[in-house]
Design an enzyme around this catalytic site. Sequence first.
Site, PDB file in Angstrom:
ATOM      1  N   HIS A 163       0.868  -1.196   0.000  1.00 28.56           N
ATOM      2  CA  HIS A 163       0.000   0.000   0.000  1.00 28.56           C
ATOM      3  C   HIS A 163       0.893   1.231   0.000  1.00 28.56           C
ATOM      4  O   HIS A 163       1.795   1.356   0.826  1.00 28.56           O
ATOM      5  CB  HIS A 163      -0.909   0.014   1.229  1.00 28.56           C
ATOM      6  CG  HIS A 163      -1.597   1.328   1.456  1.00 28.56           C
ATOM      7  ND1 HIS A 163      -2.287   1.988   0.458  1.00 28.56           N
ATOM      8  CD2 HIS A 163      -1.692   2.116   2.557  1.00 28.56           C
ATOM      9  CE1 HIS A 163      -2.784   3.113   0.942  1.00 28.56           C
ATOM     10  NE2 HIS A 163      -2.429   3.218   2.219  1.00 28.56           N
ATOM     11  N   HIS A 189       0.996   5.747  -0.972  1.00 29.66           N
ATOM     12  CA  HIS A 189       0.240   6.972  -1.218  1.00 29.66           C
ATOM     13  C   HIS A 189       0.787   7.633  -2.484  1.00 29.66           C
ATOM     14  O   HIS A 189       1.008   8.842  -2.521  1.00 29.66           O
ATOM     15  CB  HIS A 189       0.350   7.918  -0.021  1.00 29.66           C
ATOM     16  CG  HIS A 189      -0.253   7.382   1.241  1.00 29.66           C
ATOM     17  ND1 HIS A 189      -0.499   8.182   2.337  1.00 29.66           N
ATOM     18  CD2 HIS A 189      -0.654   6.141   1.598  1.00 29.66           C
ATOM     19  CE1 HIS A 189      -1.027   7.452   3.309  1.00 29.66           C
ATOM     20  NE2 HIS A 189      -1.120   6.199   2.883  1.00 29.66           N
ATOM     21  N   TYR A 221      -0.384  -2.623 -21.772  1.00 37.68           N
ATOM     22  CA  TYR A 221       0.223  -3.167 -20.558  1.00 37.68           C
ATOM     23  C   TYR A 221      -0.612  -2.879 -19.319  1.00 37.68           C
ATOM     24  O   TYR A 221      -0.553  -3.629 -18.342  1.00 37.68           O
ATOM     25  CB  TYR A 221       1.658  -2.663 -20.404  1.00 37.68           C
ATOM     26  CG  TYR A 221       2.614  -3.547 -21.150  1.00 37.68           C
ATOM     27  CD1 TYR A 221       3.271  -4.593 -20.521  1.00 37.68           C
ATOM     28  CD2 TYR A 221       2.822  -3.377 -22.517  1.00 37.68           C
ATOM     29  CE1 TYR A 221       4.115  -5.441 -21.213  1.00 37.68           C
ATOM     30  CE2 TYR A 221       3.662  -4.216 -23.224  1.00 37.68           C
ATOM     31  CZ  TYR A 221       4.314  -5.243 -22.570  1.00 37.68           C
ATOM     32  OH  TYR A 221       5.138  -6.087 -23.268  1.00 37.68           O
TER      33      TYR A 221
END
Length: 226
Positions: free
Chosen positions: A100, A102, A127
């Site tokens: 994860h 930002h 892609y």
Amino acid sequence: MTQDLNSAAADARSEIVRVGTSLFDRGYVHASAGNISAKLDEGLGHLITPTDAALGFLDPERLALVDAEGVQVAGDRASKTLTLHRRIYEADPTARFVIHTHSTHLVALTLAGVWHQDDVLPPITPYYVMKVGHVPHIPYHRPGDPRVADLVTERINSRAEQGTSIRAVLLDRLGPVVWGPDAAAALAVLEELEETARLWLTTDRKPAPLPDDAIAELRDTFGAAW
């Protein structure tokens, strides 16, 4: 069991630190934003970065070790997104590594407005279709809110019922969560997703999606999950 755990954990610690350093060095993460986890062999639990850890400067021995029941047994306090990571592993048996971040352009995309709630970006490059696939938008909840895990699980299960899989979601104002069978696969999804967001925003969101026949060709030739 202890020897198996120590060996699996050592390898996973090295991978998490390597990925965190790479993401930081290339500008995909900043400060203490983001988290990384790895699923250990069956029954051995997970490793996850500590809460508020700077991903570019991780200490492998301070990573949080969590057992199969989700109880922390070693390391610094686990990231507040532990529940989300564990639920992704439960919902997608192929997932072994979760990232994860930002990432700037993906957070900017949620601020500017995603393409659709079920597809945050249009399929503008081959892609993106092959390496990323469908990426749903998850409405804003505070960081660490356990309700996000429910929403992400629902999206994974919903796509599976439609015969396709997803490798990522985009949390509103917080950025992407991606996963894969190993670190390299998860990284590939994250990088292609962030770079496609950059393309989409820097072209003023004008490019048309690939036509249906082009996507069908990618699906038939490369097994694209679209």
